[in-house]
Design a protein around this motif. Structure first.
Motif, PDB file in Angstrom:
ATOM      1  N   THR A  45       0.814  -1.204   0.000  1.00 52.08           N
ATOM      2  CA  THR A  45       0.000   0.000   0.000  1.00 52.08           C
ATOM      3  C   THR A  45       0.853   1.263   0.000  1.00 52.08           C
ATOM      4  O   THR A  45       2.017   1.230   0.379  1.00 52.08           O
ATOM      5  N   ARG A  46       0.247   2.369  -0.406  1.00 47.30           N
ATOM      6  CA  ARG A  46       0.937   3.668  -0.339  1.00 47.30           C
ATOM      7  C   ARG A  46       0.911   4.225   1.074  1.00 47.30           C
ATOM      8  O   ARG A  46       1.722   5.060   1.427  1.00 47.30           O
ATOM      9  N   PHE A  47      -0.051   3.775   1.879  1.00 49.15           N
ATOM     10  CA  PHE A  47      -0.118   4.222   3.267  1.00 49.15           C
ATOM     11  C   PHE A  47      -0.710   3.110   4.114  1.00 49.15           C
ATOM     12  O   PHE A  47      -1.878   2.764   3.956  1.00 49.15           O
ATOM     13  N   GLY A  48       0.089   2.550   4.993  1.00 48.77           N
ATOM     14  CA  GLY A  48      -0.372   1.491   5.875  1.00 48.77           C
ATOM     15  C   GLY A  48       0.184   1.680   7.271  1.00 48.77           C
ATOM     16  O   GLY A  48       1.110   2.458   7.487  1.00 48.77           O
ATOM     17  N   VAL A  49      -0.401   0.960   8.229  1.00 47.71           N
ATOM     18  CA  VAL A  49       0.050   1.017   9.617  1.00 47.71           C
ATOM     19  C   VAL A  49       0.261  -0.414  10.102  1.00 47.71           C
ATOM     20  O   VAL A  49      -0.619  -1.257   9.951  1.00 47.71           O
ATOM     21  N   LEU A  50       1.431  -0.684  10.678  1.00 50.28           N
ATOM     22  CA  LEU A  50       1.742  -1.970  11.299  1.00 50.28           C
ATOM     23  C   LEU A  50       1.729  -1.790  12.813  1.00 50.28           C
ATOM     24  O   LEU A  50       2.269  -0.795  13.323  1.00 50.28           O
ATOM     25  N   PHE A  51       1.132  -2.758  13.524  1.00 52.69           N
ATOM     26  CA  PHE A  51       1.031  -2.694  14.978  1.00 52.69           C
ATOM     27  C   PHE A  51       1.775  -3.859  15.615  1.00 52.69           C
ATOM     28  O   PHE A  51       1.852  -4.944  15.041  1.00 52.69           O
ATOM     29  N   ASP A  52       2.318  -3.638  16.841  1.00 50.39           N
ATOM     30  CA  ASP A  52       2.948  -4.734  17.570  1.00 50.39           C
ATOM     31  C   ASP A  52       1.869  -5.590  18.225  1.00 50.39           C
ATOM     32  O   ASP A  52       0.683  -5.285  18.132  1.00 50.39           O
ATOM     33  N   ASN A  53       2.276  -6.661  18.916  1.00 50.74           N
ATOM     34  CA  ASN A  53       1.295  -7.588  19.489  1.00 50.74           C
ATOM     35  C   ASN A  53       0.620  -7.067  20.762  1.00 50.74           C
ATOM     36  O   ASN A  53      -0.139  -7.780  21.393  1.00 50.74           O
ATOM     37  N   LYS A  54       0.885  -5.815  21.115  1.00 52.13           N
ATOM     38  CA  LYS A  54       0.190  -5.162  22.228  1.00 52.13           C
ATOM     39  C   LYS A  54      -0.702  -4.034  21.718  1.00 52.13           C
ATOM     40  O   LYS A  54      -1.310  -3.321  22.502  1.00 52.13           O
ATOM     41  N   GLY A  56       0.434  -1.420  19.913  1.00 49.62           N
ATOM     42  CA  GLY A  56       1.202  -0.189  19.707  1.00 49.62           C
ATOM     43  C   GLY A  56       1.622  -0.030  18.245  1.00 49.62           C
ATOM     44  O   GLY A  56       1.926  -1.013  17.572  1.00 49.62           O
ATOM     45  N   LYS A  57       1.639   1.194  17.775  1.00 49.46           N
ATOM     46  CA  LYS A  57       2.028   1.467  16.394  1.00 49.46           C
ATOM     47  C   LYS A  57       3.524   1.254  16.222  1.00 49.46           C
ATOM     48  O   LYS A  57       4.331   1.778  16.980  1.00 49.46           O
ATOM     49  N   LEU A  58       3.909   0.447  15.217  1.00 45.95           N
ATOM     50  CA  LEU A  58       5.319   0.185  14.913  1.00 45.95           C
ATOM     51  C   LEU A  58       5.800   0.978  13.707  1.00 45.95           C
ATOM     52  O   LEU A  58       6.925   1.454  13.669  1.00 45.95           O
ATOM     53  N   TYR A  59       4.929   1.084  12.697  1.00 44.37           N
ATOM     54  CA  TYR A  59       5.321   1.722  11.435  1.00 44.37           C
ATOM     55  C   TYR A  59       4.086   2.282  10.760  1.00 44.37           C
ATOM     56  O   TYR A  59       3.001   1.690  10.812  1.00 44.37           O
ATOM     57  N   GLN A  60       4.291   3.413  10.112  1.00 41.42           N
ATOM     58  CA  GLN A  60       3.222   4.041   9.352  1.00 41.42           C
ATOM     59  C   GLN A  60       3.833   4.568   8.068  1.00 41.42           C
ATOM     60  O   GLN A  60       4.799   5.332   8.110  1.00 41.42           O
ATOM     61  N   GLY A  61       3.336   4.111   6.915  1.00 43.71           N
ATOM     62  CA  GLY A  61       3.875   4.593   5.655  1.00 43.71           C
ATOM     63  C   GLY A  61       3.697   3.601   4.524  1.00 43.71           C
ATOM     64  O   GLY A  61       2.809   2.746   4.556  1.00 43.71           O
ATOM     65  N   HIS A  76       9.262   3.672  18.273  1.00 43.57           N
ATOM     66  CA  HIS A  76       9.866   2.829  19.306  1.00 43.57           C
ATOM     67  C   HIS A  76       8.824   1.796  19.735  1.00 43.57           C
ATOM     68  O   HIS A  76       7.676   2.164  20.010  1.00 43.57           O
ATOM     69  N   PRO A  77       9.192   0.514  19.801  1.00 45.32           N
ATOM     70  CA  PRO A  77       8.233  -0.512  20.207  1.00 45.32           C
ATOM     71  C   PRO A  77       7.619  -0.212  21.575  1.00 45.32           C
ATOM     72  O   PRO A  77       8.315   0.162  22.512  1.00 45.32           O
ATOM     73  N   SER A  78       6.310  -0.316  21.660  1.00 43.38           N
ATOM     74  CA  SER A  78       5.523  -0.148  22.889  1.00 43.38           C
ATOM     75  C   SER A  78       5.659   1.229  23.533  1.00 43.38           C
ATOM     76  O   SER A  78       5.102   1.455  24.593  1.00 43.38           O
ATOM     77  N   ALA A  79       6.390   2.166  22.928  1.00 46.00           N
ATOM     78  CA  ALA A  79       6.532   3.493  23.518  1.00 46.00           C
ATOM     79  C   ALA A  79       5.693   4.523  22.778  1.00 46.00           C
ATOM     80  O   ALA A  79       5.296   5.533  23.348  1.00 46.00           O
ATOM     81  N   GLY A  80       5.452   4.286  21.488  1.00 48.92           N
ATOM     82  CA  GLY A  80       4.659   5.209  20.696  1.00 48.92           C
ATOM     83  C   GLY A  80       5.418   6.436  20.214  1.00 48.92           C
ATOM     84  O   GLY A  80       4.899   7.217  19.454  1.00 48.92           O
ATOM     85  N   ALA A  81       6.649   6.593  20.662  1.00 48.42           N
ATOM     86  CA  ALA A  81       7.451   7.753  20.261  1.00 48.42           C
ATOM     87  C   ALA A  81       8.120   7.490  18.914  1.00 48.42           C
ATOM     88  O   ALA A  81       8.499   6.365  18.602  1.00 48.42           O
ATOM     89  N   VAL A  82       8.262   8.536  18.115  1.00 47.52           N
ATOM     90  CA  VAL A  82       8.897   8.420  16.801  1.00 47.52           C
ATOM     91  C   VAL A  82      10.372   8.068  16.966  1.00 47.52           C
ATOM     92  O   VAL A  82      11.080   8.664  17.773  1.00 47.52           O
ATOM     93  N   TYR A  83      10.829   7.098  16.205  1.00 50.10           N
ATOM     94  CA  TYR A  83      12.241   6.699  16.155  1.00 50.10           C
ATOM     95  C   TYR A  83      12.901   7.309  14.921  1.00 50.10           C
ATOM     96  O   TYR A  83      13.997   7.832  14.979  1.00 50.10           O
ATOM     97  N   TYR A  84      12.206   7.256  13.781  1.00 52.15           N
ATOM     98  CA  TYR A  84      12.749   7.751  12.516  1.00 52.15           C
ATOM     99  C   TYR A  84      11.599   8.065  11.563  1.00 52.15           C
ATOM    100  O   TYR A  84      10.634   7.313  11.471  1.00 52.15           O
ATOM    101  N   THR A  85      11.698   9.178  10.856  1.00 51.18           N
ATOM    102  CA  THR A  85      10.762   9.524   9.796  1.00 51.18           C
ATOM    103  C   THR A  85      11.576   9.834   8.557  1.00 51.18           C
ATOM    104  O   THR A  85      12.522  10.624   8.619  1.00 51.18           O
ATOM    105  N   GLY A  86      11.225   9.204   7.437  1.00 46.83           N
ATOM    106  CA  GLY A  86      11.958   9.459   6.206  1.00 46.83           C
ATOM    107  C   GLY A  86      11.807   8.334   5.212  1.00 46.83           C
ATOM    108  O   GLY A  86      10.796   7.643   5.171  1.00 46.83           O
ATOM    109  N   THR A  87      12.852   8.097   4.444  1.00 47.48           N
ATOM    110  CA  THR A  87      12.839   7.118   3.376  1.00 47.48           C
ATOM    111  C   THR A  87      13.279   5.742   3.874  1.00 47.48           C
ATOM    112  O   THR A  87      14.201   5.642   4.688  1.00 47.48           O
TER     113      THR A  87
END
Length: 124
Positions: A45-54, A56-61, A76-87
């Motif tokens: 997909t051009r825009f999707g969201v992957l979630f961990d087994n709890k 929590g959002k893991l990836y969006q894009g 960040h796993p289970s933290a919800g804070a952004v780790y990296y945004t980009g390519t």
């Protein structure tokens, strides 16, 4: 389609029992992993969201044949804070102007990432 433990793995459209079209996949504990479009059994997909087994959002894009590829945000796993945004390229962060953040949202590294690895000195 089901996990070995009997929990539902996939619900949605399929061609020859392979996910293709709109669908949803779940972790073995029943928590949503991904909802969106599939091609040849993989999220695509051009825009999707992957979630961990709890949940929590893991990836969006962008997702291409199940891999992070194109523009997206990694969390960040289970933290919800952004780790990296980009390519992303072949599931890995890949950019000349990358910023990696800690769980508090502070920059830990600014510089180049090639196939997910720091290249050069960078800053921070």
């Amino acid at each position: 389609m089901y996990h070995k433990n009997g929990e539902v793995y996939y619900k949605g459209e399929a061609v020859n029992s392979i996910p293709f079209g709109k669908g949803v996949i779940f972790h073995q504990n029943g928590i949503l992993e991904y909802q969106g479009h599939f091609e040849n059994g993989k999220p695509h997909t051009r825009f999707g969201v992957l979630f961990d087994n709890k949940g929590g959002k893991l990836y969006q894009g962008q997702l291409y044949s199940g891999a992070k590829h194109g523009e997206g945000t990694l969390y960040h796993p289970s933290a919800g804070a952004v780790y990296y945004t980009g390519t992303f390229k072949n599931n890995m962060p890949h950019a000349t102007d990358a910023t990696i953040y800690n769980k508090a949202g502070n920059a830990m590294f600014i510089g180049s990432l090639v196939n997910g690895k720091r290249e050069g000195m960078g800053k921070c």
